[in-house]
Design a protein around this motif. Structure first.
Motif, PDB file in Angstrom:
ATOM      1  N   GLU A  44      35.954  -1.457   4.854  1.00 32.85           N
ATOM      2  CA  GLU A  44      36.619  -2.448   4.013  1.00 32.85           C
ATOM      3  C   GLU A  44      35.705  -2.802   2.855  1.00 32.85           C
ATOM      4  O   GLU A  44      34.480  -2.726   2.950  1.00 32.85           O
ATOM      5  CB  GLU A  44      36.971  -3.702   4.818  1.00 32.85           C
ATOM      6  CG  GLU A  44      35.792  -4.440   5.427  1.00 32.85           C
ATOM      7  CD  GLU A  44      36.238  -5.697   6.164  1.00 32.85           C
ATOM      8  OE1 GLU A  44      37.095  -6.416   5.606  1.00 32.85           O
ATOM      9  OE2 GLU A  44      35.727  -5.957   7.266  1.00 32.85           O
ATOM     10  N   GLU A  45      36.319  -3.170   1.749  1.00 35.01           N
ATOM     11  CA  GLU A  45      35.566  -3.530   0.561  1.00 35.01           C
ATOM     12  C   GLU A  45      35.156  -4.999   0.635  1.00 35.01           C
ATOM     13  O   GLU A  45      35.977  -5.862   0.912  1.00 35.01           O
ATOM     14  CB  GLU A  45      36.417  -3.278  -0.686  1.00 35.01           C
ATOM     15  CG  GLU A  45      36.765  -1.818  -0.882  1.00 35.01           C
ATOM     16  CD  GLU A  45      37.704  -1.600  -2.054  1.00 35.01           C
ATOM     17  OE1 GLU A  45      37.290  -0.950  -3.037  1.00 35.01           O
ATOM     18  OE2 GLU A  45      38.849  -2.086  -1.978  1.00 35.01           O
ATOM     19  N   VAL A  46      33.887  -5.249   0.381  1.00 32.06           N
ATOM     20  CA  VAL A  46      33.355  -6.606   0.432  1.00 32.06           C
ATOM     21  C   VAL A  46      32.491  -6.843  -0.804  1.00 32.06           C
ATOM     22  O   VAL A  46      31.756  -5.944  -1.239  1.00 32.06           O
ATOM     23  CB  VAL A  46      32.499  -6.851   1.697  1.00 32.06           C
ATOM     24  CG1 VAL A  46      32.090  -8.310   1.790  1.00 32.06           C
ATOM     25  CG2 VAL A  46      33.248  -6.431   2.950  1.00 32.06           C
TER      26      VAL A  46
ATOM     27  N   ARG B  36      31.027  -6.227   8.870  1.00 31.70           N
ATOM     28  CA  ARG B  36      30.739  -7.276   7.883  1.00 31.70           C
ATOM     29  C   ARG B  36      29.500  -8.091   8.254  1.00 31.70           C
ATOM     30  O   ARG B  36      28.726  -8.480   7.374  1.00 31.70           O
ATOM     31  CB  ARG B  36      31.945  -8.206   7.750  1.00 31.70           C
ATOM     32  CG  ARG B  36      33.154  -7.565   7.104  1.00 31.70           C
ATOM     33  CD  ARG B  36      34.335  -8.515   7.095  1.00 31.70           C
ATOM     34  NE  ARG B  36      34.122  -9.643   6.203  1.00 31.70           N
ATOM     35  CZ  ARG B  36      34.738  -9.784   5.029  1.00 31.70           C
ATOM     36  NH1 ARG B  36      35.595  -8.874   4.612  1.00 31.70           N
ATOM     37  NH2 ARG B  36      34.510 -10.836   4.278  1.00 31.70           N
ATOM     38  N   ASN B  37      29.303  -8.363   9.541  1.00 23.15           N
ATOM     39  CA  ASN B  37      28.148  -9.163   9.957  1.00 23.15           C
ATOM     40  C   ASN B  37      26.841  -8.458   9.614  1.00 23.15           C
ATOM     41  O   ASN B  37      25.891  -9.085   9.118  1.00 23.15           O
ATOM     42  CB  ASN B  37      28.205  -9.458  11.452  1.00 23.15           C
ATOM     43  CG  ASN B  37      29.311 -10.429  11.807  1.00 23.15           C
ATOM     44  OD1 ASN B  37      29.733 -11.232  10.981  1.00 23.15           O
ATOM     45  ND2 ASN B  37      29.783 -10.364  13.036  1.00 23.15           N
ATOM     46  N   ARG B  38      26.782  -7.156   9.899  1.00 28.47           N
ATOM     47  CA  ARG B  38      25.573  -6.390   9.593  1.00 28.47           C
ATOM     48  C   ARG B  38      25.286  -6.401   8.096  1.00 28.47           C
ATOM     49  O   ARG B  38      24.165  -6.670   7.656  1.00 28.47           O
ATOM     50  CB  ARG B  38      25.734  -4.946  10.073  1.00 28.47           C
ATOM     51  CG  ARG B  38      24.545  -4.029   9.732  1.00 28.47           C
ATOM     52  CD  ARG B  38      24.888  -2.565   9.961  1.00 28.47           C
ATOM     53  NE  ARG B  38      25.919  -2.103   9.033  1.00 28.47           N
ATOM     54  CZ  ARG B  38      26.951  -1.332   9.385  1.00 28.47           C
ATOM     55  NH1 ARG B  38      27.101  -0.941  10.636  1.00 28.47           N
ATOM     56  NH2 ARG B  38      27.840  -0.971   8.470  1.00 28.47           N
ATOM     57  N   THR B  39      26.302  -6.107   7.312  1.00 30.77           N
ATOM     58  CA  THR B  39      26.113  -6.019   5.866  1.00 30.77           C
ATOM     59  C   THR B  39      25.727  -7.362   5.270  1.00 30.77           C
ATOM     60  O   THR B  39      24.812  -7.453   4.440  1.00 30.77           O
ATOM     61  CB  THR B  39      27.393  -5.510   5.189  1.00 30.77           C
ATOM     62  OG1 THR B  39      27.813  -4.299   5.830  1.00 30.77           O
ATOM     63  CG2 THR B  39      27.157  -5.225   3.721  1.00 30.77           C
ATOM     64  N   ALA B  40      26.402  -8.431   5.701  1.00 30.94           N
ATOM     65  CA  ALA B  40      26.091  -9.764   5.179  1.00 30.94           C
ATOM     66  C   ALA B  40      24.650 -10.153   5.507  1.00 30.94           C
ATOM     67  O   ALA B  40      23.944 -10.728   4.662  1.00 30.94           O
ATOM     68  CB  ALA B  40      27.062 -10.791   5.764  1.00 30.94           C
ATOM     69  N   THR B  41      24.205  -9.839   6.707  1.00 35.33           N
ATOM     70  CA  THR B  41      22.834 -10.161   7.108  1.00 35.33           C
ATOM     71  C   THR B  41      21.830  -9.395   6.253  1.00 35.33           C
ATOM     72  O   THR B  41      20.837  -9.970   5.776  1.00 35.33           O
ATOM     73  CB  THR B  41      22.612  -9.818   8.593  1.00 35.33           C
ATOM     74  OG1 THR B  41      23.469 -10.622   9.399  1.00 35.33           O
ATOM     75  CG2 THR B  41      21.167 -10.071   8.991  1.00 35.33           C
ATOM     76  N   ASN B  42      22.086  -8.114   6.040  1.00 38.59           N
ATOM     77  CA  ASN B  42      21.169  -7.289   5.245  1.00 38.59           C
ATOM     78  C   ASN B  42      21.099  -7.770   3.794  1.00 38.59           C
ATOM     79  O   ASN B  42      20.018  -7.843   3.197  1.00 38.59           O
ATOM     80  CB  ASN B  42      21.602  -5.825   5.281  1.00 38.59           C
ATOM     81  CG  ASN B  42      21.402  -5.184   6.636  1.00 38.59           C
ATOM     82  OD1 ASN B  42      20.727  -5.747   7.497  1.00 38.59           O
ATOM     83  ND2 ASN B  42      21.984  -4.019   6.833  1.00 38.59           N
TER      84      ASN B  42
ATOM     85  N   ASP C 256      19.298   0.417  -1.589  1.00 39.38           N
ATOM     86  CA  ASP C 256      18.866   1.265  -0.481  1.00 39.38           C
ATOM     87  C   ASP C 256      19.693   1.039   0.780  1.00 39.38           C
ATOM     88  O   ASP C 256      19.659   1.853   1.702  1.00 39.38           O
ATOM     89  CB  ASP C 256      17.379   1.018  -0.160  1.00 39.38           C
ATOM     90  CG  ASP C 256      16.453   1.694  -1.167  1.00 39.38           C
ATOM     91  OD1 ASP C 256      16.940   2.574  -1.911  1.00 39.38           O
ATOM     92  OD2 ASP C 256      15.262   1.339  -1.219  1.00 39.38           O
ATOM     93  N   ASP C 257      20.435  -0.066   0.832  1.00 39.65           N
ATOM     94  CA  ASP C 257      21.276  -0.336   1.998  1.00 39.65           C
ATOM     95  C   ASP C 257      22.453   0.634   2.019  1.00 39.65           C
ATOM     96  O   ASP C 257      23.132   0.825   1.011  1.00 39.65           O
ATOM     97  CB  ASP C 257      21.778  -1.776   1.955  1.00 39.65           C
ATOM     98  CG  ASP C 257      22.466  -2.166   3.254  1.00 39.65           C
ATOM     99  OD1 ASP C 257      23.651  -1.808   3.423  1.00 39.65           O
ATOM    100  OD2 ASP C 257      21.832  -2.820   4.093  1.00 39.65           O
TER     101      ASP C 257
END
Length: 247
Positions: A82-84, A105-111, A225-226
């Motif tokens: 999904e696009e965030v 989403r949780n992983r990406t938001a944290t990173n 880099d993520d």
């Protein structure tokens, strides 16, 4: 046009990413798969997929890799992305927009939050900075595509809104909903573009000093880099002298 140089500074990361071709191809493949899932798996019938495929070709991504990414969509394989969008502030109050494709989403938001926090910035709420940008289409061609006058005339004929050229490349700006049509018209005259995508164009820019520029570049590097991050936009400008000192 005001604030032009910051896009070159933003995209200067391209040189660093060329050294990480595997990661770059992964991001391109993800966009191709998502585009194919959202529409027809035929680039000629799916404008977003056509742009994604052209972007992959511009980066010399092998045809087999491109086809595998499309096949994932048609066969229903792979993760559902999904696009965030994330918005925040970097050093010196620079506004930054981060676009991601994620299956967690949780992983990406944290990173993303961690990247901001460790590099002189802070993640804001949705809409915190995007009001200071215009959503537009951006098409880029290498300087070798032609001189400034040729590109300007081609862009004008194709329906573009603005053109900026320098010794390295040509940037052609379009209305958001005209991107696909303008890109197609330009391709018929100039050949495939280096890139054609939706972009965030800042209404005003911030001149970043030498003391903050290094930290800002590190923040952008960390974000790019993520694996989940597709693009990073900002409203900063860094002088050539400062960029030279940063190496």
């Amino acid at each position: 046009m005001a604030g032009h140089s910051k896009f070159k500074n933003i995209m200067h990361r391209k040189g660093a990413q060329d050294k990480k071709r595997s990661a770059m191809f992964s991001k391109l493949s993800r966009e191709i798969t998502v585009a194919a899932k959202m529409g027809m798996p035929d680039p000629d019938m799916n404008p977003r997929l056509r742009l994604a495929v052209n972007a992959a070709k511009a980066q010399s991504m092998p045809k087999d890799n491109i086809q595998r990414a499309i096949d994932k969509a048609t066969k229903g394989e792979g993760e559902n992305y999904e696009e965030v969008r994330y918005e925040g502030y970097g050093p010196q109050g620079v506004a930054i927009i981060v676009e991601a494709l994620t299956d967690n989403r949780n992983r990406t938001a944290t990173n993303v939050r961690t990247a901001f926090a460790k590099n002189g910035g802070n993640l804001g709420a949705s809409g915190a900075v995007s009001h200071g940008f215009d959503r537009m289409g951006l098409i880029t061609y290498p300087a070798a595509a032609g001189d400034a006058e040729k590109i300007f005339e081609a862009a004008l004929e194709a329906g573009a809104e603005d053109v900026s050229s320098d010794e390295d490349e040509h940037e052609i700006w379009t209305a958001m909903d005209a991107l696909h049509e303008v890109a197609k018209a330009l391709e018929e005259v100039l050949g495939p573009a280096d890139s054609a995508k939706l972009a965030w164009r800042p209404q005003t820019t911030i001149e970043v000093d030498e003391g903050s520029a290094g930290t800002l570049m590190k923040l952008i590097d960390t974000l790019e880099d993520d694996d989940d991050v597709q693009t990073v936009w900002g409203n900063y400008e860094v002088s050539d002298e400062v960029m030279a000192k940063l190496g």
